[in-house]
Design a protein around this motif. Structure first.
Motif, PDB file in Angstrom:
ATOM      1  N   UNK A   1      13.136 -10.213  10.859  1.00 29.69           N
ATOM      2  CA  UNK A   1      11.765  -9.913  11.282  1.00 29.69           C
ATOM      3  C   UNK A   1      11.546 -10.350  12.725  1.00 29.69           C
ATOM      4  N   UNK A   2      12.053 -11.514  13.110  1.00 23.32           N
ATOM      5  CA  UNK A   2      11.914 -12.002  14.483  1.00 23.32           C
ATOM      6  C   UNK A   2      12.625 -11.066  15.457  1.00 23.32           C
ATOM      7  N   UNK A   3      13.798 -10.589  15.076  1.00 19.74           N
ATOM      8  CA  UNK A   3      14.563  -9.691  15.940  1.00 19.74           C
ATOM      9  C   UNK A   3      13.930  -8.307  16.059  1.00 19.74           C
ATOM     10  N   UNK A   4      13.084  -7.969  15.097  1.00 21.63           N
ATOM     11  CA  UNK A   4      12.482  -6.637  15.032  1.00 21.63           C
ATOM     12  C   UNK A   4      10.976  -6.748  14.804  1.00 21.63           C
ATOM     13  N   UNK A   5      10.238  -7.330  15.758  1.00 23.81           N
ATOM     14  CA  UNK A   5       8.815  -7.636  15.535  1.00 23.81           C
ATOM     15  C   UNK A   5       7.933  -6.409  15.322  1.00 23.81           C
TER      16      UNK A   5
ATOM     17  N   UNK B   1       9.274  -4.985   7.254  1.00 25.58           N
ATOM     18  CA  UNK B   1      10.636  -5.476   7.127  1.00 25.58           C
ATOM     19  C   UNK B   1      10.686  -6.786   6.364  1.00 25.58           C
ATOM     20  N   UNK B   2       9.815  -7.727   6.683  1.00 20.33           N
ATOM     21  CA  UNK B   2       9.837  -9.032   6.021  1.00 20.33           C
ATOM     22  C   UNK B   2       9.516  -8.914   4.535  1.00 20.33           C
TER      23      UNK B   2
ATOM     24  N   UNK C   1      15.517   4.141   5.346  1.00 17.15           N
ATOM     25  CA  UNK C   1      16.867   4.641   5.611  1.00 17.15           C
ATOM     26  C   UNK C   1      16.855   5.412   6.927  1.00 17.15           C
ATOM     27  N   UNK C   2      17.949   5.339   7.632  1.00 15.14           N
ATOM     28  CA  UNK C   2      18.164   5.990   8.928  1.00 15.14           C
ATOM     29  C   UNK C   2      17.428   5.322  10.075  1.00 15.14           C
ATOM     30  N   UNK C   3      16.722   4.211   9.814  1.00 17.47           N
ATOM     31  CA  UNK C   3      16.149   3.405  10.896  1.00 17.47           C
ATOM     32  C   UNK C   3      17.244   2.492  11.421  1.00 17.47           C
ATOM     33  N   UNK C   4      17.152   2.137  12.686  1.00 18.63           N
ATOM     34  CA  UNK C   4      18.108   1.200  13.269  1.00 18.63           C
ATOM     35  C   UNK C   4      17.370  -0.067  13.658  1.00 18.63           C
ATOM     36  N   UNK C   5      17.904  -1.209  13.231  1.00 18.26           N
ATOM     37  CA  UNK C   5      17.302  -2.500  13.552  1.00 18.26           C
ATOM     38  C   UNK C   5      18.234  -3.291  14.463  1.00 18.26           C
ATOM     39  N   UNK C   6      17.647  -4.251  15.175  1.00 13.20           N
ATOM     40  CA  UNK C   6      18.394  -5.126  16.072  1.00 13.20           C
ATOM     41  C   UNK C   6      19.019  -6.276  15.307  1.00 13.20           C
ATOM     42  N   UNK C   7      20.185  -6.678  15.743  1.00 12.12           N
ATOM     43  CA  UNK C   7      20.835  -7.877  15.223  1.00 12.12           C
ATOM     44  C   UNK C   7      21.093  -8.884  16.335  1.00 12.12           C
ATOM     45  N   UNK C   8      20.703  -8.543  17.554  1.00 11.26           N
ATOM     46  CA  UNK C   8      20.963  -9.375  18.722  1.00 11.26           C
ATOM     47  C   UNK C   8      19.665  -9.898  19.323  1.00 11.26           C
ATOM     48  N   UNK C   9      19.617 -11.189  19.587  1.00  8.21           N
ATOM     49  CA  UNK C   9      18.447 -11.779  20.237  1.00  8.21           C
ATOM     50  C   UNK C   9      18.213 -11.207  21.623  1.00  8.21           C
ATOM     51  N   UNK C  10      19.275 -10.765  22.297  1.00  7.86           N
ATOM     52  CA  UNK C  10      19.139 -10.185  23.630  1.00  7.86           C
ATOM     53  C   UNK C  10      18.383  -8.861  23.594  1.00  7.86           C
TER      54      UNK C  10
ATOM     55  N   UNK D   1      15.929  -8.200  21.299  1.00  7.85           N
ATOM     56  CA  UNK D   1      14.734  -8.399  20.452  1.00  7.85           C
ATOM     57  C   UNK D   1      13.616  -7.438  20.839  1.00  7.85           C
ATOM     58  N   UNK D   2      13.121  -6.729  19.842  1.00 11.13           N
ATOM     59  CA  UNK D   2      11.994  -5.841  20.038  1.00 11.13           C
ATOM     60  C   UNK D   2      12.345  -4.472  20.576  1.00 11.13           C
ATOM     61  N   UNK D   3      13.578  -4.257  20.984  1.00 17.87           N
ATOM     62  CA  UNK D   3      13.976  -2.941  21.518  1.00 17.87           C
ATOM     63  C   UNK D   3      14.210  -1.977  20.358  1.00 17.87           C
ATOM     64  N   UNK D   4      13.979  -0.725  20.615  1.00 22.92           N
ATOM     65  CA  UNK D   4      14.273   0.321  19.614  1.00 22.92           C
ATOM     66  C   UNK D   4      15.563   1.016  20.030  1.00 22.92           C
ATOM     67  N   UNK D   5      16.395   1.293  19.059  1.00 16.37           N
ATOM     68  CA  UNK D   5      17.674   1.970  19.305  1.00 16.37           C
ATOM     69  C   UNK D   5      17.544   3.429  19.056  1.00 16.37           C
TER      70      UNK D   5
END
Length: 78
Positions: free
Chosen positions: A47-51, A56-57, A63-72, A74-78
């Motif tokens: 949740x913190x990585x994908x505010x 999410x929490x 399905x087919x959404x992309x989430x962040x796993x990197x703190x660098x 954070x908050x970006x959409x792929x």
């Protein structure tokens, strides 16, 4: 680290050149708990990585959404 595909976490990990997971494309029937276990993070971490990913929490993910796993990223959409 990516501990590999398992029931509830069968999506595609996006990796950096050194193999570090930086994103994850959610597959049908994936759950927050299983994705968390696959990458060794908590649901709160996700949740913190994908505010901006509401729900999410609470375990609701699409399905087919992309989430962040990197703190660098954070908050970006792929």
């Amino acid at each position: 680290a990516d501990h590999g595909s398992a029931d509830g976490a069968r999506g595609q990990a996006g990796l950096e050149g050194d193999g570090t997971p930086v994103s994850y494309r959610i597959a049908s029937n994936d759950t927050v708990g299983r994705i968390s276990a696959r990458f060794g993070v908590t649901a709160d971490d996700l949740q913190w990585l994908n505010p901006d990913r509401l729900g999410l929490a609470g375990g609701f993910i699409l399905a087919d959404s992309t989430i962040n796993l990197s703190g660098d990223a954070r908050g970006l959409r792929w």
